[in-house]
Design a protein around this motif. Sequence first.
Motif, PDB file in Angstrom:
ATOM      1  N   UNK A 114      -8.597  -2.465 -15.457  1.00  0.00           N
ATOM      2  CA  UNK A 114      -7.185  -2.540 -15.096  1.00  0.00           C
ATOM      3  C   UNK A 114      -6.898  -1.315 -14.254  1.00  0.00           C
ATOM      4  N   UNK A 115      -6.328  -1.515 -13.082  1.00  0.00           N
ATOM      5  CA  UNK A 115      -6.041  -0.415 -12.163  1.00  0.00           C
ATOM      6  C   UNK A 115      -4.593   0.016 -12.335  1.00  0.00           C
ATOM      7  N   UNK A 116      -4.379   1.060 -13.116  1.00  0.00           N
ATOM      8  CA  UNK A 116      -3.036   1.539 -13.450  1.00  0.00           C
ATOM      9  C   UNK A 116      -2.315   2.164 -12.259  1.00  0.00           C
ATOM     10  N   UNK A 117      -3.013   2.383 -11.165  1.00  0.00           N
ATOM     11  CA  UNK A 117      -2.364   2.976  -9.988  1.00  0.00           C
ATOM     12  C   UNK A 117      -1.300   2.061  -9.396  1.00  0.00           C
ATOM     13  N   UNK A 118      -1.306   0.777  -9.756  1.00  0.00           N
ATOM     14  CA  UNK A 118      -0.346  -0.173  -9.209  1.00  0.00           C
ATOM     15  C   UNK A 118       0.903  -0.335 -10.076  1.00  0.00           C
ATOM     16  N   UNK A 122      -5.605   9.422  -6.093  1.00  0.00           N
ATOM     17  CA  UNK A 122      -5.857   7.991  -5.963  1.00  0.00           C
ATOM     18  C   UNK A 122      -7.308   7.631  -6.218  1.00  0.00           C
ATOM     19  N   UNK A 123      -8.221   8.494  -5.825  1.00  0.00           N
ATOM     20  CA  UNK A 123      -9.655   8.203  -5.983  1.00  0.00           C
ATOM     21  C   UNK A 123     -10.028   8.287  -7.453  1.00  0.00           C
ATOM     22  N   UNK A 124     -10.650   7.226  -7.972  1.00  0.00           N
ATOM     23  CA  UNK A 124     -10.950   7.169  -9.401  1.00  0.00           C
ATOM     24  C   UNK A 124     -12.435   7.303  -9.730  1.00  0.00           C
ATOM     25  N   UNK A 125     -13.314   7.232  -8.724  1.00  0.00           N
ATOM     26  CA  UNK A 125     -14.747   7.284  -8.963  1.00  0.00           C
ATOM     27  C   UNK A 125     -15.441   7.992  -7.798  1.00  0.00           C
ATOM     28  N   UNK A 126     -16.580   8.594  -8.058  1.00  0.00           N
ATOM     29  CA  UNK A 126     -17.363   9.128  -6.941  1.00  0.00           C
ATOM     30  C   UNK A 126     -18.005   7.989  -6.156  1.00  0.00           C
ATOM     31  N   UNK A 137     -12.740  -5.925 -10.033  1.00  0.00           N
ATOM     32  CA  UNK A 137     -14.149  -5.988 -10.399  1.00  0.00           C
ATOM     33  C   UNK A 137     -14.871  -4.883  -9.635  1.00  0.00           C
ATOM     34  N   UNK A 138     -15.425  -3.943 -10.371  1.00  0.00           N
ATOM     35  CA  UNK A 138     -16.177  -2.850  -9.774  1.00  0.00           C
ATOM     36  C   UNK A 138     -17.657  -3.056 -10.039  1.00  0.00           C
ATOM     37  N   UNK A 139     -18.449  -2.784  -9.040  1.00  0.00           N
ATOM     38  CA  UNK A 139     -19.903  -2.787  -9.178  1.00  0.00           C
ATOM     39  C   UNK A 139     -20.365  -1.361  -8.955  1.00  0.00           C
ATOM     40  N   UNK A 140     -21.092  -0.822  -9.910  1.00  0.00           N
ATOM     41  CA  UNK A 140     -21.567   0.555  -9.851  1.00  0.00           C
ATOM     42  C   UNK A 140     -23.054   0.579  -9.560  1.00  0.00           C
ATOM     43  N   UNK A 141     -23.472   1.534  -8.753  1.00  0.00           N
ATOM     44  CA  UNK A 141     -24.872   1.637  -8.360  1.00  0.00           C
ATOM     45  C   UNK A 141     -25.371   3.064  -8.524  1.00  0.00           C
ATOM     46  N   UNK A 197       1.076  -4.340 -13.765  1.00  0.00           N
ATOM     47  CA  UNK A 197       0.345  -3.822 -14.924  1.00  0.00           C
ATOM     48  C   UNK A 197      -0.922  -4.611 -15.218  1.00  0.00           C
ATOM     49  N   UNK A 198      -1.016  -5.814 -14.685  1.00  0.00           N
ATOM     50  CA  UNK A 198      -2.175  -6.639 -15.003  1.00  0.00           C
ATOM     51  C   UNK A 198      -3.178  -6.727 -13.853  1.00  0.00           C
TER      52      UNK A 198
END
Length: 106
Positions: free
Chosen positions: A34-38, A91-95, A57-61, A52-53
Amino acid sequence: RDLRSAVRVGGVMYLSLKAGEDGQVGEAGEVFHVDARYVGSTTDGGEVANYADVRKLYSYYTEGEVREMLERIGWDVIEMGVDDRRARSGYVSHPFLYAFATRSKE
């Protein structure tokens, strides 16, 4: 048709993906979040919208996965690394994992 056909032999491409970290990589490296930034975002019309909903889908490598995949399909990795801008941006949530690769001969 595919990325290889869009880049001539010796050409360079840039690739950026979300970097996987311990505890983030789910089954098959894909996870819904869930992306709370919205939440409480403002629409183009100036109205407050409650998203809120919103799920993404994130894919991590990992670096090893990306290097192996690129080399297997005919790319030579020139440079690879991690760009982590989380401390500089709310805003950035991941490397991000980035790679420069050149198309090897056929």
